[in-house]
Scaffold this motif. Structure first.
Motif, PDB file in Angstrom:
ATOM      1  N   ALA A 195       0.807  -1.217   0.000  1.00 23.67           N
ATOM      2  CA  ALA A 195       0.000   0.000   0.000  1.00 23.67           C
ATOM      3  C   ALA A 195       0.841   1.268   0.000  1.00 23.67           C
ATOM      4  O   ALA A 195       0.566   2.202  -0.744  1.00 23.67           O
ATOM      5  N   SER A 196       1.881   1.314   0.811  1.00 18.81           N
ATOM      6  CA  SER A 196       2.613   2.576   0.933  1.00 18.81           C
ATOM      7  C   SER A 196       3.358   2.898  -0.373  1.00 18.81           C
ATOM      8  O   SER A 196       3.393   4.043  -0.808  1.00 18.81           O
ATOM      9  N   HIS A 197       3.931   1.878  -0.993  1.00 17.39           N
ATOM     10  CA  HIS A 197       4.606   2.105  -2.273  1.00 17.39           C
ATOM     11  C   HIS A 197       3.599   2.584  -3.323  1.00 17.39           C
ATOM     12  O   HIS A 197       3.856   3.501  -4.100  1.00 17.39           O
ATOM     13  N   ALA A 198       2.428   1.953  -3.307  1.00 24.09           N
ATOM     14  CA  ALA A 198       1.393   2.292  -4.290  1.00 24.09           C
ATOM     15  C   ALA A 198       0.958   3.742  -4.126  1.00 24.09           C
ATOM     16  O   ALA A 198       0.787   4.474  -5.089  1.00 24.09           O
ATOM     17  N   ARG A 199       0.802   4.127  -2.872  1.00 20.37           N
ATOM     18  CA  ARG A 199       0.345   5.470  -2.588  1.00 20.37           C
ATOM     19  C   ARG A 199       1.412   6.477  -2.993  1.00 20.37           C
ATOM     20  O   ARG A 199       1.147   7.486  -3.625  1.00 20.37           O
ATOM     21  N   PHE A 200       2.632   6.141  -2.611  1.00 21.02           N
ATOM     22  CA  PHE A 200       3.734   7.054  -2.860  1.00 21.02           C
ATOM     23  C   PHE A 200       3.957   7.274  -4.353  1.00 21.02           C
ATOM     24  O   PHE A 200       4.265   8.379  -4.795  1.00 21.02           O
ATOM     25  N   THR A 201       3.800   6.212  -5.123  1.00 22.72           N
ATOM     26  CA  THR A 201       4.076   6.338  -6.556  1.00 22.72           C
ATOM     27  C   THR A 201       2.796   6.618  -7.361  1.00 22.72           C
ATOM     28  O   THR A 201       2.856   6.726  -8.580  1.00 22.72           O
ATOM     29  N   ALA A 202       1.663   6.689  -6.678  1.00 24.44           N
ATOM     30  CA  ALA A 202       0.372   6.969  -7.336  1.00 24.44           C
ATOM     31  C   ALA A 202       0.097   5.991  -8.474  1.00 24.44           C
ATOM     32  O   ALA A 202      -0.410   6.342  -9.528  1.00 24.44           O
ATOM     33  N   THR A 203       0.412   4.725  -8.234  1.00 27.26           N
ATOM     34  CA  THR A 203       0.310   3.741  -9.308  1.00 27.26           C
ATOM     35  C   THR A 203      -1.124   3.564  -9.811  1.00 27.26           C
ATOM     36  O   THR A 203      -1.372   3.405 -10.996  1.00 27.26           O
ATOM     37  N   VAL A 204      -2.093   3.607  -8.888  1.00 23.01           N
ATOM     38  CA  VAL A 204      -3.483   3.398  -9.304  1.00 23.01           C
ATOM     39  C   VAL A 204      -3.969   4.573 -10.155  1.00 23.01           C
ATOM     40  O   VAL A 204      -4.589   4.385 -11.202  1.00 23.01           O
ATOM     41  N   GLU A 205      -3.640   5.790  -9.726  1.00 24.82           N
ATOM     42  CA  GLU A 205      -4.041   6.963 -10.509  1.00 24.82           C
ATOM     43  C   GLU A 205      -3.419   6.930 -11.898  1.00 24.82           C
ATOM     44  O   GLU A 205      -4.069   7.250 -12.882  1.00 24.82           O
ATOM     45  N   ARG A 206      -2.145   6.550 -11.946  1.00 23.84           N
ATOM     46  CA  ARG A 206      -1.483   6.546 -13.253  1.00 23.84           C
ATOM     47  C   ARG A 206      -2.116   5.502 -14.170  1.00 23.84           C
ATOM     48  O   ARG A 206      -2.330   5.737 -15.356  1.00 23.84           O
ATOM     49  N   GLU A 207      -2.440   4.351 -13.594  1.00 21.16           N
ATOM     50  CA  GLU A 207      -3.067   3.316 -14.411  1.00 21.16           C
ATOM     51  C   GLU A 207      -4.430   3.791 -14.932  1.00 21.16           C
ATOM     52  O   GLU A 207      -4.744   3.658 -16.112  1.00 21.16           O
ATOM     53  N   ARG A 208      -5.222   4.365 -14.011  1.00 20.62           N
ATOM     54  CA  ARG A 208      -6.553   4.830 -14.384  1.00 20.62           C
ATOM     55  C   ARG A 208      -6.451   5.891 -15.490  1.00 20.62           C
ATOM     56  O   ARG A 208      -7.181   5.886 -16.463  1.00 20.62           O
ATOM     57  N   TYR A 209      -5.502   6.784 -15.296  1.00 22.65           N
ATOM     58  CA  TYR A 209      -5.300   7.862 -16.269  1.00 22.65           C
ATOM     59  C   TYR A 209      -4.943   7.277 -17.639  1.00 22.65           C
ATOM     60  O   TYR A 209      -5.493   7.688 -18.667  1.00 22.65           O
ATOM     61  N   LEU A 210      -4.057   6.312 -17.658  1.00 21.02           N
ATOM     62  CA  LEU A 210      -3.651   5.714 -18.934  1.00 21.02           C
ATOM     63  C   LEU A 210      -4.796   4.940 -19.579  1.00 21.02           C
ATOM     64  O   LEU A 210      -4.997   5.008 -20.796  1.00 21.02           O
ATOM     65  N   LEU A 211      -5.549   4.216 -18.771  1.00 19.20           N
ATOM     66  CA  LEU A 211      -6.676   3.469 -19.337  1.00 19.20           C
ATOM     67  C   LEU A 211      -7.690   4.424 -19.954  1.00 19.20           C
ATOM     68  O   LEU A 211      -8.258   4.142 -21.003  1.00 19.20           O
ATOM     69  N   GLN A 212      -7.884   5.572 -19.294  1.00 27.19           N
ATOM     70  CA  GLN A 212      -8.784   6.572 -19.870  1.00 27.19           C
ATOM     71  C   GLN A 212      -8.259   7.054 -21.207  1.00 27.19           C
ATOM     72  O   GLN A 212      -9.009   7.261 -22.147  1.00 27.19           O
ATOM     73  N   ARG A 213      -6.946   7.263 -21.254  1.00 34.22           N
ATOM     74  CA  ARG A 213      -6.358   7.751 -22.508  1.00 34.22           C
ATOM     75  C   ARG A 213      -6.557   6.744 -23.634  1.00 34.22           C
ATOM     76  O   ARG A 213      -6.657   7.102 -24.787  1.00 34.22           O
ATOM     77  N   LEU A 214      -6.575   5.460 -23.292  1.00 31.40           N
ATOM     78  CA  LEU A 214      -6.726   4.459 -24.341  1.00 31.40           C
ATOM     79  C   LEU A 214      -8.155   4.407 -24.853  1.00 31.40           C
ATOM     80  O   LEU A 214      -8.382   4.187 -26.032  1.00 31.40           O
ATOM     81  N   THR A 215      -9.122   4.585 -23.939  1.00 31.59           N
ATOM     82  CA  THR A 215     -10.490   4.285 -24.334  1.00 31.59           C
ATOM     83  C   THR A 215     -11.347   5.529 -24.583  1.00 31.59           C
ATOM     84  O   THR A 215     -12.289   5.456 -25.341  1.00 31.59           O
ATOM     85  N   LEU A 216     -11.006   6.634 -23.946  1.00 34.59           N
ATOM     86  CA  LEU A 216     -11.854   7.818 -24.129  1.00 34.59           C
ATOM     87  C   LEU A 216     -11.503   8.588 -25.383  1.00 34.59           C
ATOM     88  O   LEU A 216     -12.324   9.249 -25.963  1.00 34.59           O
ATOM     89  N   HIS A 217     -10.246   8.537 -25.741  1.00 35.44           N
ATOM     90  CA  HIS A 217      -9.776   9.370 -26.837  1.00 35.44           C
ATOM     91  C   HIS A 217      -9.178   8.468 -27.884  1.00 35.44           C
ATOM     92  O   HIS A 217      -8.686   7.413 -27.579  1.00 35.44           O
ATOM     93  N   VAL A 218      -9.174   8.924 -29.109  1.00 35.71           N
ATOM     94  CA  VAL A 218      -8.256   8.310 -30.037  1.00 35.71           C
ATOM     95  C   VAL A 218      -7.202   9.391 -30.201  1.00 35.71           C
ATOM     96  O   VAL A 218      -7.245  10.201 -31.113  1.00 35.71           O
ATOM     97  N   ASP A 219      -6.281   9.427 -29.267  1.00 34.94           N
ATOM     98  CA  ASP A 219      -5.260  10.473 -29.274  1.00 34.94           C
ATOM     99  C   ASP A 219      -4.336  10.300 -30.465  1.00 34.94           C
ATOM    100  O   ASP A 219      -3.901   9.193 -30.749  1.00 34.94           O
ATOM    101  N   PRO A 220      -4.010  11.377 -31.137  1.00 32.42           N
ATOM    102  CA  PRO A 220      -2.924  11.284 -32.109  1.00 32.42           C
ATOM    103  C   PRO A 220      -1.657  10.848 -31.373  1.00 32.42           C
ATOM    104  O   PRO A 220      -1.533  11.086 -30.165  1.00 32.42           O
ATOM    105  N   GLU A 221      -0.734  10.269 -32.111  1.00 29.87           N
ATOM    106  CA  GLU A 221       0.457   9.699 -31.490  1.00 29.87           C
ATOM    107  C   GLU A 221       1.211  10.724 -30.638  1.00 29.87           C
ATOM    108  O   GLU A 221       1.592  10.443 -29.505  1.00 29.87           O
ATOM    109  N   GLU A 222       1.371  11.932 -31.175  1.00 34.27           N
ATOM    110  CA  GLU A 222       2.141  12.957 -30.451  1.00 34.27           C
ATOM    111  C   GLU A 222       1.473  13.332 -29.133  1.00 34.27           C
ATOM    112  O   GLU A 222       2.126  13.517 -28.119  1.00 34.27           O
ATOM    113  N   LYS A 223       0.142  13.423 -29.163  1.00 34.67           N
ATOM    114  CA  LYS A 223      -0.591  13.802 -27.960  1.00 34.67           C
ATOM    115  C   LYS A 223      -0.446  12.700 -26.906  1.00 34.67           C
ATOM    116  O   LYS A 223      -0.292  12.970 -25.713  1.00 34.67           O
TER     117      LYS A 223
END
Lengths: 485, 330
Positions: free
Chosen positions: B234-262
């Protein structure tokens, strides 16, 4: 006390004099808002304090270090291990009863440790029912048809097309994995690019429900399976995928309740199907509150089963605040009754036909407002919970604190429940809050109406954030500093 | 802090590699022997482990040991067998656009980092990537267009197995497709928990959730941060914000069709970009791998450095990491 409750009046009285400590434990108390006023000794234990400490029956323990929450179940399991929560439950005494929006086996274990009963069917059974594929099966048994579909593991896009050709579904598809809320596990797939976007959520995720895409409206209906029969609430519209409210395409973002939401024939049909589904759920061992999504074909009016949520949901607050709920009792009270082991008699048919009467339904709408921009910052100001007023020019301002949504006087007022707290991250998809208004927020064509847009705009205007620090790493356009060889 | 970043190419193990070894060895030696050399497996066991699990690498290993001076400690260190435990942070994801692209942030301490991009043609296979421990890699690509990257799996358990940078080297030396890599990752034991994402030129991808104490799980995840299926530390996860980063990336994959540069630029700002350099979890670089073009690109908020497997130019950069700046996760 052991005497049988013979009618609605006695049932209401029973709960007004209830001595059992009952707790709704969840991230916020939104889903069962107001239930504490129907049931004595009913308390909310929440993670987020939407009321700034001003709600008399909401307890929010001080924040303790905890693992990152990956689900609402995690939040509940954290709350149940929190000393301040345990102290509260012990101090109030009695044999505690817990109700949740979501729970798992760990929640059940913790509840047992605390000597509490969970007033819901077992997590394992709920989990099974929640599986989309199981829902189709139960529906088929009950005579409640699902949209033409097939169930299969999907290897890749070519494979998906093969499956659909065989099943005659075409290539304009809606896919759902076995679990999850709409918007998170519902994928609209027409092309290979669409498939790629969701590939990681489809391939290797086991059986997928593959549906022909139909031109339909979403609707929601809640019911409660009791030993006396299934009590059915009204059919609600769904607000789906409005870009002002949610970044999730096809994601749920609110509901409306009004007497003429759908043609009488459709409403009647939906009520019948829900009743049949509830009776089948009872045969499967499930009882209590549940919600069904129906998909209603825009052209033919055909009605198809979309989804089962074996629990209370985001629209429970609509069902439990409509006029019929105030006239008789909120639907969730029958859930409590079912689990209370109290003997009761109820003419469910009579109740259902009364609730089907358009006179029993007044018009409300709720909108779940999320941050829809692709930005991340830290919220510094968020409109607080209470009643807001819209001026003639469409701007809005805070009028007074209140935690009763029925305190909304007219269509020029709205109740806003703040979820995003100052200091929280504001990211795309983060919940800002829930806005409840009288009247409709959509047009007859199911688009957001002007008033709805103004309310959203007004609330969002009150949200401010400070940017996240960005580091200046790099660069270095440096002369080659050195070479080692 | 100033990082002197180098891109070095050498086809066969030779003087350049030997020079690098002697430059880095004192620090690595100190690290490797910090619990006493007796805490690490002996040469015989190390050699045996390599022979059992990565036999194809043995001739190369022997060659490198020779260049390193042939000492017992160097050979045991180079086997990567049961090294001292170490942690990093990191995020990685596969772009859902038309062409396969793997993007990753490497979050680690600038003080314990090699700042070295290495291109080799050992055993007739061209490989380039970010070097760790002289012949291991924390990310890289080979001439078949197979790209691979690791993140720490967020679990404290340490067991018998190899340091994961050598496992990545082994994958790139011996595999051409994601499916082959998956079989290797499922088989080779790791000494700590890591999430290894591979993508090939056909855009087939997988993420192996590797751990010393349980069977490796091969998933179809397109995103990996610093936990496996559940957060366990838990402490490592919290410190590195691993869950937030994962959630953020999953959103980027499914919510947007981001151009490669974006999509790439999202890695250069919070919440993915971390400025916790002081605490050992700052984003040292963003690497972009394009399997069909056999390219990698190193990115920083204000700089880019493209590198091509078949047209590789040795070069250097000075990268300034901003210590003492306000934490991005607060």
């Amino acid at each position: 006390m052991s005497a049988e409750l013979k009618n609605i009046s006695e049932i209401r009285r029973h709960f007004h004099r209830n001595e059992d400590p009952i707790y709704f434990i969840s991230a916020t108390n939104f889903n069962l808002l107001g239930l504490d006023e129907w049931c004595k000794n009913f308390k909310f234990i929440s993670y987020i304090d939407c009321y700034g400490g001003k709600h008399p029956n909401t307890f929010v323990p001080s924040e303790q270090p905890h693992a990152e929450f990956q689900s609402i179940e995690d939040i509940n399991n954290y709350l149940l291990q929190h000393k301040e929560v345990i102290d509260l439950i012990k101090r109030r005494g009695g044999k505690p009863k817990f109700v949740f929006l979501m729970f798992d086996a760990e929640t059940e274990r913790l509840s047992k440790e605390l000597g509490a009963d969970v007033w819901f069917p077992k997590a394992k059974l709920r989990q099974k029912m929640d599986n989309k594929i199981e829902t189709v099966r139960i529906g088929n048994k009950a005579g409640v048809p699902s949209v033409p579909n097939t169930l299969s593991v999907v290897e890749n896009y070519e494979h998906l097309k093969e499956i659909c050709d065989k099943a005659g579904l075409g290539h304009d598809l809606v896919l759902q994995s076995a679990y999850g809320d709409s918007g998170h596990t519902t994928f609209f797939i027409k092309s290979e690019a669409d498939f790629r976007r969701h590939e990681h959520e489809i391939v290797g995720e086991g059986e997928i429900k593959i549906m022909k895409r139909i031109d339909c409206r979403g609707s929601a209906i809640e019911a409660c399976a009791t030993k006396e029969g299934t009590i059915v609430g009204p059919l609600m519209t769904e607000l789906v995928g409005f870009k002002e409210l949610t970044p999730y395409r096809g994601g749920w973002c609110g509901n409306e309740i009004f007497a003429t939401a759908f043609p009488p024939k459709v409403r009647q049909k939906a009520r019948e199907l829900t009743f049949k589904f509830g009776e089948q759920l009872r045969k499967e061992g499930y009882r209590g509150y549940f919600e069904l999504d129906f998909l209603i074909d825009k052209k033919t009016g055909d009605i198809w089963l979309g989804e089962l949520n074996p629990r209370i949901t985001g629209c429970s607050s609509m069902t439990n605040h409509a006029a019929f709920a105030h006239a008789d009792a909120p639907l969730f009270l029958f859930h409590l009754l079912e689990f209370s082991k109290k003997k009761f008699k109820l003419d469910v048919d009579e109740l259902n036909s009364r609730w089907a009467d358009p006179k029993m339904i007044d018009s409300w709408s709720q909108m779940v407002i999320k941050h829809t921009e692709d930005t991340v910052d830290i919220a510094t100001a968020v409109p607080e919970t209470g009643i807001y007023r819209m001026r003639d020019d469409g701007s809005i301002d805070f009028n007074r604190f209140d935690y009763h949504r029925r305190a909304v006087g007219s269509e020029n007022e709205a109740f806003f429940l703040r979820i995003l707290q100052p200091g929280d991250y504001r990211y795309e998809g983060a919940d800002i809050g829930i806005l409840v208004t009288r009247g409709r927020s959509m047009t007859n064509g199911f688009k957001l109406n002007e008033r709805g847009k103004r309310w959203i705009h007004g609330i969002k205007k009150g949200v401010h954030g400070r940017p996240m620090p960005t580091a200046e790493a790099g660069p270095a356009l440096a002369d080659p500093a050195f070479k080692i060889m | 802090m100033e990082l002197n970043w180098r891109a070095i190419s050498e086809d066969e193990p030779g003087p350049k590699w030997a020079g690098l070894f002697h430059e880095y060895w004192p620090d690595y030696h100190r690290w490797w022997a910090r619990e006493g050399p007796e805490a690490r497996p002996g040469f015989l066991d190390s050699h045996k482990a390599l022979r059992a699990h990565m036999p194809e690498l043995l001739p190369l290993y022997d060659q490198l040991c020779e260049l390193a001076g042939g000492t017992d400690h160097a050979a045991r260190f180079l086997s990567f067998y049961c090294p001292p435990p170490y942690l990093s942070s990191c995020s990685q994801a596969i772009w859902p656009g038309a062409e396969p692209v793997l993007v990753r942030n490497y979050d680690y301490s600038p003080k314990a980092f090699d700042s070295l991009t290495l291109r080799t043609n050992w055993q007739g296979r061209a490989v380039m990537g970010t070097s760790d421990g002289l012949w291991g890699l924390v990310d890289g690509i080979n001439d078949a267009g197979l790209a691979v990257s690791l993140t720490f799996g967020g679990r404290r358990v340490v067991g018998d197995g190899f340091g994961v940078p050598l496992i990545l080297r082994y994958v790139l030396q011996t595999c051409e497709t994601a499916a082959e890599a998956g079989r290797v990752l499922a088989r080779v034991p790791t000494h700590m928990s890591y999430n290894v994402t591979v993508v090939d030129a056909q855009r087939k991808f997988l993420t192996a959730l590797m751990a010393p104490d349980r069977k490796t799980t091969i998933t179809h995840q397109a995103v990996a941060t610093n936990h496996q299926e559940r957060v366990e530390w838990a402490s490592h996860a919290r410190f590195t914000a691993t869950v937030e980063r994962e959630r953020y990336l999953l959103q980027r994959l499914t919510l947007h069709v981001d151009p490669e540069e974006k999509f790439i630029n999202a890695f250069l700002r919070p919440p993915l970009y971390s400025s916790r350099f002081d605490e050992g979890f700052g984003t040292l670089y963003t690497a972009v791998y394009r399997p069909q073009r056999l390219q990698m690109e190193m990115c920083w908020p204000r700089a880019r450095w493209p590198l091509n497997l078949h047209d590789f130019h040795e070069d250097t950069r000075v990268i300034y990491t901003p210590e003492g700046s306000p934490s991005a996760a607060e």
